[in-house]
Design a protein around this motif. Structure first.
Motif, PDB file in Angstrom:
ATOM      1  N   MET A  23      -2.561  -2.606   8.067  1.00  0.00           N
ATOM      2  CA  MET A  23      -3.333  -3.845   8.015  1.00  0.00           C
ATOM      3  C   MET A  23      -2.485  -4.733   7.322  1.00  0.00           C
ATOM      4  O   MET A  23      -1.978  -4.520   6.264  1.00  0.00           O
ATOM      5  N   HIS A  24      -2.501  -5.932   7.761  1.00  0.00           N
ATOM      6  CA  HIS A  24      -1.769  -7.020   7.206  1.00  0.00           C
ATOM      7  C   HIS A  24      -2.719  -8.219   6.328  1.00  0.00           C
ATOM      8  O   HIS A  24      -3.802  -8.490   6.913  1.00  0.00           O
ATOM      9  N   LYS A  25      -2.476  -8.440   5.188  1.00  0.00           N
ATOM     10  CA  LYS A  25      -3.284  -9.276   4.411  1.00  0.00           C
ATOM     11  C   LYS A  25      -2.752 -10.301   3.887  1.00  0.00           C
ATOM     12  O   LYS A  25      -1.300 -10.375   3.714  1.00  0.00           O
ATOM     13  N   PHE A  26      -3.590 -11.626   4.273  1.00  0.00           N
ATOM     14  CA  PHE A  26      -3.058 -12.929   3.661  1.00  0.00           C
ATOM     15  C   PHE A  26      -3.962 -13.409   2.667  1.00  0.00           C
ATOM     16  O   PHE A  26      -5.229 -13.272   2.787  1.00  0.00           O
ATOM     17  N   TYR A  27      -3.372 -13.780   1.732  1.00  0.00           N
ATOM     18  CA  TYR A  27      -4.074 -14.546   0.575  1.00  0.00           C
ATOM     19  C   TYR A  27      -3.853 -16.007   0.521  1.00  0.00           C
ATOM     20  O   TYR A  27      -2.461 -16.391   0.277  1.00  0.00           O
ATOM     21  N   LEU A  28      -4.767 -16.837   0.341  1.00  0.00           N
ATOM     22  CA  LEU A  28      -4.503 -18.156   0.034  1.00  0.00           C
ATOM     23  C   LEU A  28      -4.601 -18.291  -1.444  1.00  0.00           C
ATOM     24  O   LEU A  28      -5.775 -17.899  -1.944  1.00  0.00           O
ATOM     25  N   ILE A  29      -3.282 -18.693  -2.170  1.00  0.00           N
ATOM     26  CA  ILE A  29      -3.550 -18.663  -3.611  1.00  0.00           C
ATOM     27  C   ILE A  29      -3.059 -20.207  -4.050  1.00  0.00           C
ATOM     28  O   ILE A  29      -2.129 -20.739  -3.447  1.00  0.00           O
ATOM     29  N   LYS A  30      -3.507 -20.432  -5.223  1.00  0.00           N
ATOM     30  CA  LYS A  30      -3.375 -21.787  -5.814  1.00  0.00           C
ATOM     31  C   LYS A  30      -1.953 -21.661  -6.207  1.00  0.00           C
ATOM     32  O   LYS A  30      -1.593 -20.621  -6.956  1.00  0.00           O
ATOM     33  N   LYS A  31      -1.085 -22.746  -6.155  1.00  0.00           N
ATOM     34  CA  LYS A  31       0.213 -22.985  -7.037  1.00  0.00           C
ATOM     35  C   LYS A  31      -0.132 -23.164  -8.489  1.00  0.00           C
ATOM     36  O   LYS A  31      -0.993 -24.209  -8.728  1.00  0.00           O
ATOM     37  N   THR A  32       0.503 -22.575  -9.316  1.00  0.00           N
ATOM     38  CA  THR A  32       0.577 -22.986 -10.649  1.00  0.00           C
ATOM     39  C   THR A  32       2.149 -23.264 -11.108  1.00  0.00           C
ATOM     40  O   THR A  32       3.072 -22.817 -10.423  1.00  0.00           O
ATOM     41  N   GLU A  33       2.109 -23.864 -12.436  1.00  0.00           N
ATOM     42  CA  GLU A  33       3.607 -23.982 -13.039  1.00  0.00           C
ATOM     43  C   GLU A  33       4.098 -22.640 -13.619  1.00  0.00           C
ATOM     44  O   GLU A  33       5.254 -22.524 -13.529  1.00  0.00           O
ATOM     45  N   THR A  34       3.330 -21.723 -13.558  1.00  0.00           N
ATOM     46  CA  THR A  34       4.015 -20.386 -14.326  1.00  0.00           C
ATOM     47  C   THR A  34       4.345 -19.245 -12.962  1.00  0.00           C
ATOM     48  O   THR A  34       4.465 -18.149 -13.408  1.00  0.00           O
ATOM     49  N   ASP A  55      -3.258  -4.266  12.298  1.00  0.00           N
ATOM     50  CA  ASP A  55      -1.686  -3.800  13.017  1.00  0.00           C
ATOM     51  C   ASP A  55      -1.815  -4.014  14.250  1.00  0.00           C
ATOM     52  O   ASP A  55      -0.427  -4.448  14.943  1.00  0.00           O
ATOM     53  N   ASN A  56      -2.697  -3.823  15.283  1.00  0.00           N
ATOM     54  CA  ASN A  56      -2.368  -3.780  16.475  1.00  0.00           C
ATOM     55  C   ASN A  56      -2.177  -5.225  17.166  1.00  0.00           C
ATOM     56  O   ASN A  56      -1.445  -5.694  18.049  1.00  0.00           O
ATOM     57  N   VAL A  57      -3.009  -6.081  16.465  1.00  0.00           N
ATOM     58  CA  VAL A  57      -2.814  -7.690  16.861  1.00  0.00           C
ATOM     59  C   VAL A  57      -1.652  -7.928  16.208  1.00  0.00           C
ATOM     60  O   VAL A  57      -0.919  -8.763  17.077  1.00  0.00           O
ATOM     61  N   PHE A  58      -1.127  -7.749  14.982  1.00  0.00           N
ATOM     62  CA  PHE A  58      -0.024  -8.205  14.596  1.00  0.00           C
ATOM     63  C   PHE A  58       1.304  -7.772  15.290  1.00  0.00           C
ATOM     64  O   PHE A  58       2.108  -8.475  15.741  1.00  0.00           O
ATOM     65  N   GLU A  59       1.229  -6.542  15.957  1.00  0.00           N
ATOM     66  CA  GLU A  59       2.464  -6.019  16.834  1.00  0.00           C
ATOM     67  C   GLU A  59       2.367  -6.702  18.059  1.00  0.00           C
ATOM     68  O   GLU A  59       3.131  -7.372  18.523  1.00  0.00           O
ATOM     69  N   ILE A 112       6.864  -5.399   7.003  1.00  0.00           N
ATOM     70  CA  ILE A 112       6.788  -4.249   6.229  1.00  0.00           C
ATOM     71  C   ILE A 112       6.851  -4.965   4.604  1.00  0.00           C
ATOM     72  O   ILE A 112       6.070  -3.952   3.968  1.00  0.00           O
ATOM     73  N   GLY A 113       7.051  -5.866   4.220  1.00  0.00           N
ATOM     74  CA  GLY A 113       6.993  -6.443   2.961  1.00  0.00           C
ATOM     75  C   GLY A 113       6.031  -7.425   2.724  1.00  0.00           C
ATOM     76  O   GLY A 113       5.129  -7.697   3.524  1.00  0.00           O
ATOM     77  N   ILE A 114       6.608  -8.386   1.857  1.00  0.00           N
ATOM     78  CA  ILE A 114       5.662  -9.452   1.517  1.00  0.00           C
ATOM     79  C   ILE A 114       6.509 -10.816   2.079  1.00  0.00           C
ATOM     80  O   ILE A 114       7.790 -10.866   2.070  1.00  0.00           O
ATOM     81  N   PHE A 160      -1.064 -24.957  -2.380  1.00  0.00           N
ATOM     82  CA  PHE A 160      -1.328 -23.617  -2.225  1.00  0.00           C
ATOM     83  C   PHE A 160      -0.200 -22.881  -1.393  1.00  0.00           C
ATOM     84  O   PHE A 160       0.846 -23.402  -1.121  1.00  0.00           O
ATOM     85  N   TYR A 161      -0.190 -21.685  -1.835  1.00  0.00           N
ATOM     86  CA  TYR A 161       1.039 -20.696  -1.062  1.00  0.00           C
ATOM     87  C   TYR A 161      -0.184 -19.883  -0.124  1.00  0.00           C
ATOM     88  O   TYR A 161      -1.372 -19.626  -0.540  1.00  0.00           O
ATOM     89  N   LEU A 162       0.504 -19.243   0.951  1.00  0.00           N
ATOM     90  CA  LEU A 162      -0.216 -18.164   1.671  1.00  0.00           C
ATOM     91  C   LEU A 162       0.433 -17.099   1.312  1.00  0.00           C
ATOM     92  O   LEU A 162       2.000 -16.893   1.888  1.00  0.00           O
ATOM     93  N   TYR A 163       0.400 -15.878   0.809  1.00  0.00           N
ATOM     94  CA  TYR A 163       0.922 -14.871   0.570  1.00  0.00           C
ATOM     95  C   TYR A 163       0.709 -13.625   1.622  1.00  0.00           C
ATOM     96  O   TYR A 163      -0.596 -13.233   1.719  1.00  0.00           O
ATOM     97  N   HIS A 164       1.434 -13.079   2.154  1.00  0.00           N
ATOM     98  CA  HIS A 164       1.520 -11.907   3.074  1.00  0.00           C
ATOM     99  C   HIS A 164       1.708 -10.780   2.616  1.00  0.00           C
ATOM    100  O   HIS A 164       3.040 -10.643   2.158  1.00  0.00           O
ATOM    101  N   CYS A 165       0.951  -9.677   2.736  1.00  0.00           N
ATOM    102  CA  CYS A 165       1.637  -8.367   2.353  1.00  0.00           C
ATOM    103  C   CYS A 165       1.420  -7.581   3.729  1.00  0.00           C
ATOM    104  O   CYS A 165       0.489  -7.260   4.381  1.00  0.00           O
ATOM    105  N   GLY A 166       2.570  -7.228   4.125  1.00  0.00           N
ATOM    106  CA  GLY A 166       2.724  -6.284   5.446  1.00  0.00           C
ATOM    107  C   GLY A 166       2.201  -4.981   4.984  1.00  0.00           C
ATOM    108  O   GLY A 166       2.043  -4.270   3.941  1.00  0.00           O
ATOM    109  N   ILE A 167       2.352  -3.930   6.170  1.00  0.00           N
ATOM    110  CA  ILE A 167       2.141  -2.535   5.891  1.00  0.00           C
ATOM    111  C   ILE A 167       2.913  -1.765   4.980  1.00  0.00           C
ATOM    112  O   ILE A 167       4.040  -2.072   4.823  1.00  0.00           O
TER     113      ILE A 167
END
Length: 151
Positions: free
Chosen positions: A1-12, A40-44, A72-74, A144-151
């Motif tokens: 499963m591939h996970k996508f997180y919309l996260i706020k940008k911060t100065e830190t 994963d099947n859609v992603f592939e 496979i990574g971020i 914002f950033y979109l942070y992806h975590c691969g399998i």
């Protein structure tokens, strides 16, 4: 499963932040704005087109810019990724609207079993693409950033 997180940008958010975020997301609930998964099947199935997207690789110091999602990574997406992300997911959504209710892709071998066929639900996939389009559009303003975590 591939996970996508919309996260706020911060100065830190330095190099260590993005590695830490991947390991302990619960610690950062206050900056997670939205979240979506892609099977994963859609992603592939759509992977080749995801290799065209400008992004950053937070696994390396300085978050170097690159093109192409880390399967496979971020991967980190920002305002420079917004147009490609939006266009690619929109194109796939529109294409799948013309497909059968179950999308299948044969993994080509001379002999194969049902396990060798990638399949997924069209309507569920279109719904997830709609959300990914919405999330990708949030990147345009640079907040914002979109942070992806691969399998």
């Amino acid at each position: 499963m591939h996970k996508f997180y919309l996260i706020k940008k911060t100065e830190t958010q330095g190099d260590d932040f993005f590695l830490d975020f991947g390991m302990d997301r619960d610690k950062y609930k206050d900056i997670i704005v939205d979240y979506i998964t892609v099977d994963d099947n859609v992603f592939e199935y759509i992977f080749d087109s995801l290799t065209w997207i400008p992004c950053m690789n937070p696994a390396f110091p300085g978050n170097p810019k690159q093109v192409g999602i880390n399967e496979i990574g971020i991967t980190l997406f920002d305002e420079h990724s917004a147009s490609s992300l939006t266009s690619i997911f929109t194109a796939w959504r529109d294409l799948f609207k013309n497909g059968p209710s179950v999308i299948k892709k044969l993994i080509y071998y001379h002999e194969y079993t049902d396990d060798d066929i990638l399949s997924f639900d069209r309507d569920d996939t279109i719904e997830k693409f709609e959300k990914n389009i919405y999330i990708s559009k949030q990147l345009y303003d640079g907040k914002f950033y979109l942070y992806h975590c691969g399998i």
